[in-house]
Design a protein around this motif. Structure first.
Motif, PDB file in Angstrom:
ATOM      1  N   ASN A  45      -3.616  10.032  -2.146  1.00 18.04           N
ATOM      2  CA  ASN A  45      -4.543   8.942  -1.691  1.00 18.04           C
ATOM      3  C   ASN A  45      -4.085   7.550  -1.423  1.00 18.04           C
ATOM      4  O   ASN A  45      -2.998   7.303  -2.315  1.00 18.04           O
ATOM      5  CB  ASN A  45      -5.713   8.761  -2.567  1.00 18.04           C
ATOM      6  CG  ASN A  45      -6.532  10.017  -2.737  1.00 18.04           C
ATOM      7  OD1 ASN A  45      -7.091  10.267  -1.749  1.00 18.04           O
ATOM      8  ND2 ASN A  45      -6.749  10.538  -3.898  1.00 18.04           N
TER       9      ASN A  45
ATOM     10  N   ARG B 299     -10.167   7.833  -9.934  1.00 20.78           N
ATOM     11  CA  ARG B 299      -9.565   8.800  -8.815  1.00 20.78           C
ATOM     12  C   ARG B 299      -8.302   9.659  -9.380  1.00 20.78           C
ATOM     13  O   ARG B 299      -8.428  10.990  -8.689  1.00 20.78           O
ATOM     14  CB  ARG B 299      -8.906   8.045  -7.732  1.00 20.78           C
ATOM     15  CG  ARG B 299      -9.881   7.687  -6.628  1.00 20.78           C
ATOM     16  CD  ARG B 299      -9.249   7.430  -5.203  1.00 20.78           C
ATOM     17  NE  ARG B 299      -8.447   6.417  -5.321  1.00 20.78           N
ATOM     18  CZ  ARG B 299      -9.032   4.954  -5.425  1.00 20.78           C
ATOM     19  NH1 ARG B 299     -10.070   4.813  -4.920  1.00 20.78           N
ATOM     20  NH2 ARG B 299      -7.836   4.115  -5.459  1.00 20.78           N
TER      21      ARG B 299
ATOM     22  N   THR C  36       0.759  -0.985   0.047  1.00 20.43           N
ATOM     23  CA  THR C  36       0.022  -0.085   0.003  1.00 20.43           C
ATOM     24  C   THR C  36       0.851   1.101   0.070  1.00 20.43           C
ATOM     25  O   THR C  36       1.805   1.336   0.659  1.00 20.43           O
ATOM     26  CB  THR C  36      -0.850   0.038   1.423  1.00 20.43           C
ATOM     27  OG1 THR C  36      -1.530  -1.136   1.331  1.00 20.43           O
ATOM     28  CG2 THR C  36      -1.876   1.029   1.260  1.00 20.43           C
TER      29      THR C  36
ATOM     30  N   ALA D  22      -3.368   4.024  -2.207  1.00 20.54           N
ATOM     31  CA  ALA D  22      -3.410   3.013  -3.084  1.00 20.54           C
ATOM     32  C   ALA D  22      -2.978   1.770  -3.058  1.00 20.54           C
ATOM     33  O   ALA D  22      -1.766   1.547  -2.434  1.00 20.54           O
ATOM     34  CB  ALA D  22      -3.151   3.652  -4.753  1.00 20.54           C
ATOM     35  N   THR D  23      -3.551   0.357  -3.553  1.00 21.51           N
ATOM     36  CA  THR D  23      -2.681  -0.695  -3.689  1.00 21.51           C
ATOM     37  C   THR D  23      -2.127  -0.956  -4.736  1.00 21.51           C
ATOM     38  O   THR D  23      -2.444  -0.804  -5.837  1.00 21.51           O
ATOM     39  CB  THR D  23      -4.149  -1.942  -3.316  1.00 21.51           C
ATOM     40  OG1 THR D  23      -4.831  -1.481  -2.227  1.00 21.51           O
ATOM     41  CG2 THR D  23      -3.512  -3.130  -3.429  1.00 21.51           C
TER      42      THR D  23
ATOM     43  N   SER E 101      -9.116   3.140  -9.831  1.00 20.56           N
ATOM     44  CA  SER E 101      -7.911   4.125  -9.501  1.00 20.56           C
ATOM     45  C   SER E 101      -7.725   5.179 -10.541  1.00 20.56           C
ATOM     46  O   SER E 101      -7.555   6.276 -10.405  1.00 20.56           O
ATOM     47  CB  SER E 101      -6.753   3.163  -9.682  1.00 20.56           C
ATOM     48  OG  SER E 101      -6.832   2.192  -9.028  1.00 20.56           O
TER      49      SER E 101
ATOM     50  N   SER F 192      -4.498  10.250 -15.457  1.00 19.43           N
ATOM     51  CA  SER F 192      -4.499   8.960 -15.860  1.00 19.43           C
ATOM     52  C   SER F 192      -4.583   8.358 -17.184  1.00 19.43           C
ATOM     53  O   SER F 192      -4.796   7.046 -17.772  1.00 19.43           O
ATOM     54  CB  SER F 192      -5.672   8.186 -15.071  1.00 19.43           C
ATOM     55  OG  SER F 192      -6.924   8.699 -15.593  1.00 19.43           O
TER      56      SER F 192
ATOM     57  N   ASP G 298      -9.390  -1.183  -7.922  1.00 23.87           N
ATOM     58  CA  ASP G 298      -8.871  -0.148  -6.838  1.00 23.87           C
ATOM     59  C   ASP G 298      -7.287  -0.158  -7.125  1.00 23.87           C
ATOM     60  O   ASP G 298      -6.651   0.765  -6.281  1.00 23.87           O
ATOM     61  CB  ASP G 298      -9.295  -0.251  -5.311  1.00 23.87           C
ATOM     62  CG  ASP G 298     -10.654   0.279  -5.148  1.00 23.87           C
ATOM     63  OD1 ASP G 298     -11.129   1.174  -6.092  1.00 23.87           O
ATOM     64  OD2 ASP G 298     -11.321  -0.117  -4.353  1.00 23.87           O
ATOM     65  N   SER G 299      -6.839  -0.879  -7.691  1.00 26.18           N
ATOM     66  CA  SER G 299      -5.128  -1.121  -7.764  1.00 26.18           C
ATOM     67  C   SER G 299      -4.366  -0.618  -8.998  1.00 26.18           C
ATOM     68  O   SER G 299      -5.381  -0.251  -9.891  1.00 26.18           O
ATOM     69  CB  SER G 299      -4.880  -2.634  -7.580  1.00 26.18           C
ATOM     70  OG  SER G 299      -5.516  -3.227  -6.626  1.00 26.18           O
ATOM     71  N   LEU G 300      -3.193  -0.436  -8.626  1.00 27.42           N
ATOM     72  CA  LEU G 300      -2.507  -0.170  -9.900  1.00 27.42           C
ATOM     73  C   LEU G 300      -1.542  -1.214 -10.094  1.00 27.42           C
ATOM     74  O   LEU G 300      -0.756  -1.960  -9.234  1.00 27.42           O
ATOM     75  CB  LEU G 300      -1.437   1.130  -9.274  1.00 27.42           C
ATOM     76  CG  LEU G 300      -2.112   2.449  -8.903  1.00 27.42           C
ATOM     77  CD1 LEU G 300      -1.258   3.357  -8.438  1.00 27.42           C
ATOM     78  CD2 LEU G 300      -3.081   3.072  -9.888  1.00 27.42           C
TER      79      LEU G 300
ATOM     80  N   LEU H 167      -3.682   0.673 -14.892  1.00 24.24           N
ATOM     81  CA  LEU H 167      -4.576   1.228 -13.839  1.00 24.24           C
ATOM     82  C   LEU H 167      -6.020   0.640 -13.781  1.00 24.24           C
ATOM     83  O   LEU H 167      -6.563   0.114 -14.776  1.00 24.24           O
ATOM     84  CB  LEU H 167      -4.950   2.955 -14.020  1.00 24.24           C
ATOM     85  CG  LEU H 167      -3.885   3.732 -14.287  1.00 24.24           C
ATOM     86  CD1 LEU H 167      -4.300   5.076 -14.646  1.00 24.24           C
ATOM     87  CD2 LEU H 167      -2.927   3.718 -13.092  1.00 24.24           C
TER      88      LEU H 167
END
Lengths: 391, 229
Positions: A106, A152, A100, A108-109, A149, A157, A194-196, A145
């Motif tokens: 923010n 956000r 993380t 992010a995972t 993510s 992005s 929710d991840s990168l 992405l």
């Protein structure tokens, strides 16, 4: 038909009492339908969650809740390579590392993955391309992405632009499609949307104490059980008694969950059946009161030729009419209640035809059983005695 | 002029009939070893003080009750050993009852009350026509769709009589049929019974009223469960 009309008229004499008896069955049936809908909904939702893990996957995870992690051998890339080498073409192995980090203010995972991760979870891309073997081998500073993510991060992005992280610029090469039902899952250690997603070979993953997870995708669904045994045996070579390691077989979990939910549903159905039983007692009460109030009528009917069986049938029919009325109204109310629960509480509910059918049959049986005793009392009344009392 | 030896058919015959009721103090006989016959077309009145056994005797003759001892023959058939169902069928087919308190079922219309009796018959036939004919015969066809609560005492008793005569029973029992009516209405009901008698209906009327009893062809007086005439 005339008998049915007579029964209907008799029930209308004490409308309020009939209504109360009907309500007893109505609430019982509605509770039965709603509880079955909640139970089945929970089962379906739970099984879907497990299914999202990949029904053909075997997950090997690091247990990180004990605090003793550092003293235990951790999952390594070698474990993943060994699994792929020993299990061969039958499986696809995807090592995953997770951490993380704060990205653009923010949390992010960050997921370190290989190309196989994309194929195992069948990740579709909204824009750009997935990570390639080349990215991993050459430690390319690229990122894909997740859809959330990307949202956000906003304009930054756009595929082709750069993302600055930990002092380095990463080229955004792809963006995953819109959030789908694959994710997130309470059982999943990471939420893909929710991840990168970075190449696993990035230094910040290599500095981590081992992998977070190894996903073994079995190509033949029938071979899951056998493969699970082999995977366990292979992993146990490096991790005796699977210390610090958790082996998750979604298919097995599904089987266990299904069994648990069946018991849970049986419990819910029993509770609802008790409601119906209470409704049945209401019918017995109302019908007995009706018998004692209508003794003169019973005497007259017997005098003009009604047999005991006909009197019995008449009162039984009245009890059945009450329960049928309650059952039909309860069905409507039960369906509305289930939909209302889903709408207001967000619980998944599933109304099955079998639960509707079962509720109606049970209510009918309750009506018959509840009507038997009062009908018998009515039939057994001595016409001479009741006529004498009635004068 | 030719004379005929006319012997009317026997509708009900009782032979040494006793009816006992079990009480805490022991068995009490309401009817004691009584024998009698009622013939077709007769108008018989049963008189006697309260507790003399009039209603019990009526219930025995109308097959509502079975004797403790003795035999009850209905149209020649011994009925004492018949099942409840068989006696119910005979009542439905061949017996009519009129009660002091009318006993029309309150939630049903007058026509439905009359149809009720037709409904319990085996050979139902055209029940509606029979019911309307019976109501016409007692003079309240125009009130057929009314509930009992909307009728006067006289109309209620006429409805009760219509229910009893629908299907032309072999015998009609009336228990104090004018007991709850004023004099004038009572007289109109008695005129109706007289009319039915003249049409050949066999009548047995239980009454306290000697004036009513005088209208009958035969008067049977009871005291302590036995005939005293």
């Amino acid at each position: 038909m005339r008998r049915l009309k007579e029964c209907w008229k008799s029930l209308q004499v004490h409308r309020f009492r009939t209504l109360l008896s009907t309500l007893g069955i109505l609430f019982g049936v509605a509770a039965f339908i709603a509880m079955m809908a909640i139970g089945t909904g929970a089962k379906v939702a739970s099984l879907q969650e497990i299914e999202h893990l990949g029904i053909q996957n075997i997950l090997i995870r690091k247990v990180d809740s004990s605090g003793k992690e550092s003293r235990l051998p951790t999952l390594s890339l070698e474990d993943a390579e060994q699994l792929q080498a020993l299990l061969g073409e039958e499986v696809v192995v995807a090592p995953v590392s997770r951490l993380t980090e704060v990205v653009e203010e923010n949390p992010a995972t960050l997921l370190g993955v290989t190309r196989s991760f994309f194929s195992i979870y069948d990740l579709s891309l909204f824009r750009g391309r997935p990570l390639s073997d080349h990215d991993v081998q050459k430690k390319e500073r690229v990122v894909v992405l997740g859809s959330e993510s990307a949202r956000r991060l906003g304009l930054k992005s756009v595929v082709g632009s750069s993302l600055r992280l930990m002092g380095h610029d990463f080229l955004i090469v792809g963006q995953l499609g819109e959030k789908s039902d694959r994710d997130p899952s309470p059982l999943s250690t990471h939420s893909i949307d929710d991840s990168l997603l970075f190449p696993l070979s990035m230094e910040f993953f290599e500095n981590q104490p081992g992998l977070s997870e190894i996903v073994v995708h079995v190509k033949d669904p029938e071979a899951i059980s056998v493969m699970a045994l082999l995977v366990k045996e292979i992993v146990e070579r490096n991790h005796p008694q699977l210390q610090g390691i958790e082996l998750i077989i979604p298919k097995e979990l599904m089987r266990q969950k299904a069994a648990t939910h069946s018991r849970f549903n049986a419990l819910l159905a029993s509770v609802a059946a008790i409601s119906l039983l209470v409704g049945g007692i209401g019918i017995v009460n109302a019908m007995l009161a009706s018998v004692f109030e209508r003794m003169r009528e019973i005497g007259v009917r017997r005098a003009i030729g009604a047999t005991e069986r006909e009197i019995w049938g008449q009162f039984l029919l009245e009890a059945v009419l009450i329960s049928l009325g309650g059952a039909l109204l309860g069905l409507i109310f039960g369906v509305m209640l289930s939909l209302g629960i889903e709408w207001s509480l967000g619980w998944k509910t599933v109304i099955t035809l079998s639960s509707l059918f079962l509720s109606q049959v049970t209510a009918l049986l309750v009506g018959i059983v509840s009507g038997l005793y009062p009908a018998l009392v009515a039939a057994r009344l001595d016409p001479v005695v009741v006529l004498r009392q009635a004068v | 002029m030719t004379s005929f030896d006319y012997s009317p058919r026997e509708v009900v015959r009782l032979e040494k009939v006793t009816k006992k009721y079990a009480m805490k103090s022991g068995d009490v006989a309401a009817v004691k070893g009584l024998s009698l016959s009622i013939h077709q077309g007769e108008w018989v009145s049963l008189v006697g003080p309260s507790g003399s056994g009039k209603s019990t005797l009526m219930h025995l003759m109308g097959l509502l009750d079975a004797p403790s001892e003795g035999s009850v023959f209905f149209e020649g058939e011994e009925t004492s050993q018949l099942s409840d169902e068989a006696r119910s069928h005979i009542r439905g087919e061949k017996v009519g009852f009129v009660f002091q308190s009318f006993n029309l079922i309150p939630q049903l219309t007058v026509l439905e009350n009359v149809l009720l009796a037709e409904g319990y018959r085996k050979g139902k036939g055209s029940a509606l026509i029979a019911a309307e004919e019976a109501l016409d015969q007692v003079g309240i066809l125009h009130r057929k769709d009314h509930l009992p609560s909307e009728l006067s005492g006289g109309e209620l008793q006429r409805g009760s009589i219509a229910r009893a005569i629908v299907g032309s029973p072999s015998i009609l029992f009336a228990d104090e049929p004018t007991g709850n009516l004023d004099q004038e209405t009572g007289r109109s009901i008695l005129r109706l019974f007289d009319q039915l008698s003249k049409q050949g209906t066999t009548l047995v009327i239980v009454t306290h009223d000697e004036a009513v009893a005088r209208l009958s062809e035969r008067r049977l007086a009871l005291k302590d469960g036995d005939l005293v005439v």
